[in-house]
Design an enzyme around this catalytic site. Structure first.
Site, PDB file in Angstrom:
ATOM      1  N   ASP A 178       0.568  -1.053   0.362  1.00 12.92           N
ATOM      2  CA  ASP A 178       0.192  -0.105   0.499  1.00 12.92           C
ATOM      3  C   ASP A 178       0.719   1.591  -0.035  1.00 12.92           C
ATOM      4  O   ASP A 178       0.187   2.258  -0.546  1.00 12.92           O
ATOM      5  CB  ASP A 178      -0.932  -0.294   0.804  1.00 12.92           C
ATOM      6  CG  ASP A 178      -1.811  -0.987   0.865  1.00 12.92           C
ATOM      7  OD1 ASP A 178      -2.345  -2.278   0.066  1.00 12.92           O
ATOM      8  OD2 ASP A 178      -2.880  -1.090   1.943  1.00 12.92           O
ATOM      9  N   ASP A 191     -11.752  -6.129   6.013  1.00 14.52           N
ATOM     10  CA  ASP A 191     -10.478  -5.565   6.113  1.00 14.52           C
ATOM     11  C   ASP A 191     -10.409  -4.128   6.366  1.00 14.52           C
ATOM     12  O   ASP A 191     -10.053  -3.446   6.745  1.00 14.52           O
ATOM     13  CB  ASP A 191     -10.605  -4.687   3.701  1.00 14.52           C
ATOM     14  CG  ASP A 191     -10.445  -6.059   3.428  1.00 14.52           C
ATOM     15  OD1 ASP A 191      -9.194  -7.047   3.646  1.00 14.52           O
ATOM     16  OD2 ASP A 191     -10.852  -6.173   2.182  1.00 14.52           O
TER      17      ASP A 191
END
Ligand SMILES: *[C@@H]1O[C@H](CO)[C@@H](O)[C@H](O)[C@H]1NC(C)=O
Ligand SMILES: *[C@@H]1O[C@H](CO)[C@@H](O)[C@H](O)[C@H]1NC(C)=O
Ligand SMILES: *[C@@H]1O[C@H](CO)[C@@H](O)[C@H](O)[C@H]1NC(C)=O
Length: 386
Positions: free
Chosen positions: A154, A338
């Protein structure tokens, strides 16, 4: 008192036998110029296995229950995403068979989003002392076990995609280069192979993003002194993009001609070619844990608990169909949330409330039984049971 003593003795003796089991493997030295996934399989992460076994227990449908039990034996990565997780790492590294790899996702840098005013990068000191050095000493203490490390998912996409924001191009990239280079140096051990996270085709596959992404990866690799145990890149980690769907999920959108990588296979080829020009290791692993169904997302970058998802391709080192791709792996444990879909939560991220996200979803890291059962039912290929 007597009972307590007995239990303590049992614990000591079981700890002793685990240590012996591990010592039975010879010390390993992996050659990162080769594809280690041809010789080793990913070890089941015991925490994920416990979730799945508990989930199977409450499933009534006999076929679905059998399918769930198959998932319990799957190898998945352990996510070192906050420093509390370090204390769990011992259980993950205990009693590992000689032919198994322990997979770890190191995610200590991305505690924020550099586009937001609240963003504070993780300071070098904190990163070093709270994440990298403790991890390195655990890896050093297990010289008979092979580890595969996915380094910082990320972070790179945020830097590249928002490079016009000074908070991303300045701070984030300085911290990225410094911190990640340190991680690559500290974890460069004979029993370790490393893959640098490279986002996915939907983030870094764009015409404008491919070259800067390759340059940033090359820069961090060089800054670390070109460590021998870096094998290449990790793509689609925790992601939804298809491995090889053609023409690809977003191929009919107006902007598709500017995205060269409509699937992860094409992304690995294109980014891999650019990396090879700079002498940066360019072999890849790709996460196929939850990408069995495609065409579900409204946007490339939708990442949170995608609704309608199914377990994807089973892990393989032989069936990737691409020399650059070492293996398809399951990096994410499907069924683990998530992020929460509850807007009232302090941790709420609007991405988890989007139209294409599954609701209700619990807090990040918590088990979602309904989501897990959906992944089983929608698995592609289906999960074969006898
Ligand atoms: C590692 O593998 C490469 C490619 O097969 C080979 O050329 C090299 O000699 C190996 N290195 C070691 C130290 O065995
Ligand atoms: C960071 O925040 C921006 C602005 O809200 C958003 O567009 C972007 O997708 C976010 N990135 C992540 C990884 O959540
Ligand atoms: C950051 O980049 C993403 C992807 O290009 C974009 O959607 C988003 O709007 C950007 N955020 C800001 C605050 O510019």
């Amino acid at each position: 008192m007597k009972i307590v003593v007995t239990i303590a003795a049992l614990l000591v003796s079981s700890g002793g036998s685990l240590a012996l089991a591990n010592q039975a493997c010879p010390p390993v030295s992996v050659n990162a110029s080769t594809n280690i996934w041809k010789n080793y399989v990913l070890n089941p992460n015991p925490f994920y296995r416990d979730h799945v076994l508990a989930a199977a227990e409450v499933i009534k449908d006999p076929t679905l229950k059998k399918q769930a039990l198959k998932i319990a034996d799957m190898g998945t990565f352990f996510w070192l995403d906050d420093n509390m997780a370090l204390s769990k790492l011992r259980a993950v590294t205990d009693d590992v068979p000689c032919q198994n790899i322990v997979g770890i996702v190191l995610q200590g840098l991305t505690s924020g989003n550099c586009t937001l005013p609240s963003f504070r990068p993780v300071e070098f000191d904190t990163y070093q002392k709270a994440y990298v050095d403790p991890l390195a000493s655990i890896l050093r203490a297990k010289p008979t076990t092979v580890f595969a490390i996915i380094v910082e998912p990320d972070t790179l996409p945020a830097i590249i995609m928002n490079s016009t924001l000074s908070s991303c191009s300045g701070l984030a990239s300085t911290y990225y280069r410094k911190n990640v280079a340190y991680a690559l140096m500290a974890l460069n051990l004979p029993n370790v192979v490393m893959y640098l996270d490279a986002g996915h085709g939907g983030t870094l596959g764009w015409e404008l993003n491919l070259k800067p992404a390759a340059a940033e990866l090359a820069a961090v690799y060089t800054a670390a002194g070109s460590p021998s145990q870096v094998r290449g890149i990790a793509v689609n980690i925790g992601g939804w993009n298809s491995w090889d769907a053609s023409p690809g999920e977003f191929a009919t959108t107006y902007e598709s001609p500017r995205n060269y990588a409509q699937n992860e296979r094409d992304f690995v080829k294109r980014l891999g070619n650019l990396l090879s020009k700079t002498g940066t290791p360019n072999h890849a692993i790709a996460d196929t844990s939850r990408n069995g169904v495609y065409g579900l997302r409204r946007e490339w970058t939708d990442w949170c608990n995608v609704n309608g998802a199914g377990f994807g391709r089973r892990p393989t080192a032989d069936g990737t169909g691409l020399e650059l791709a070492d293996a398809l792996v399951w990096a994410k444990g499907g069924g683990i949330s998530d992020g929460t879909s509850n807007p009232a939560s302090a941790n709420y991220n609007p991405y988890c409330g989007k139209q294409d996200s599954f609701k209700p979803s619990p807090e990040k890291g918590e088990w979602n039984q309904a989501y897990f059962e959906m992944l089983l039912e929608n698995a592609h290929p289906p999960i074969a049971v006898d």
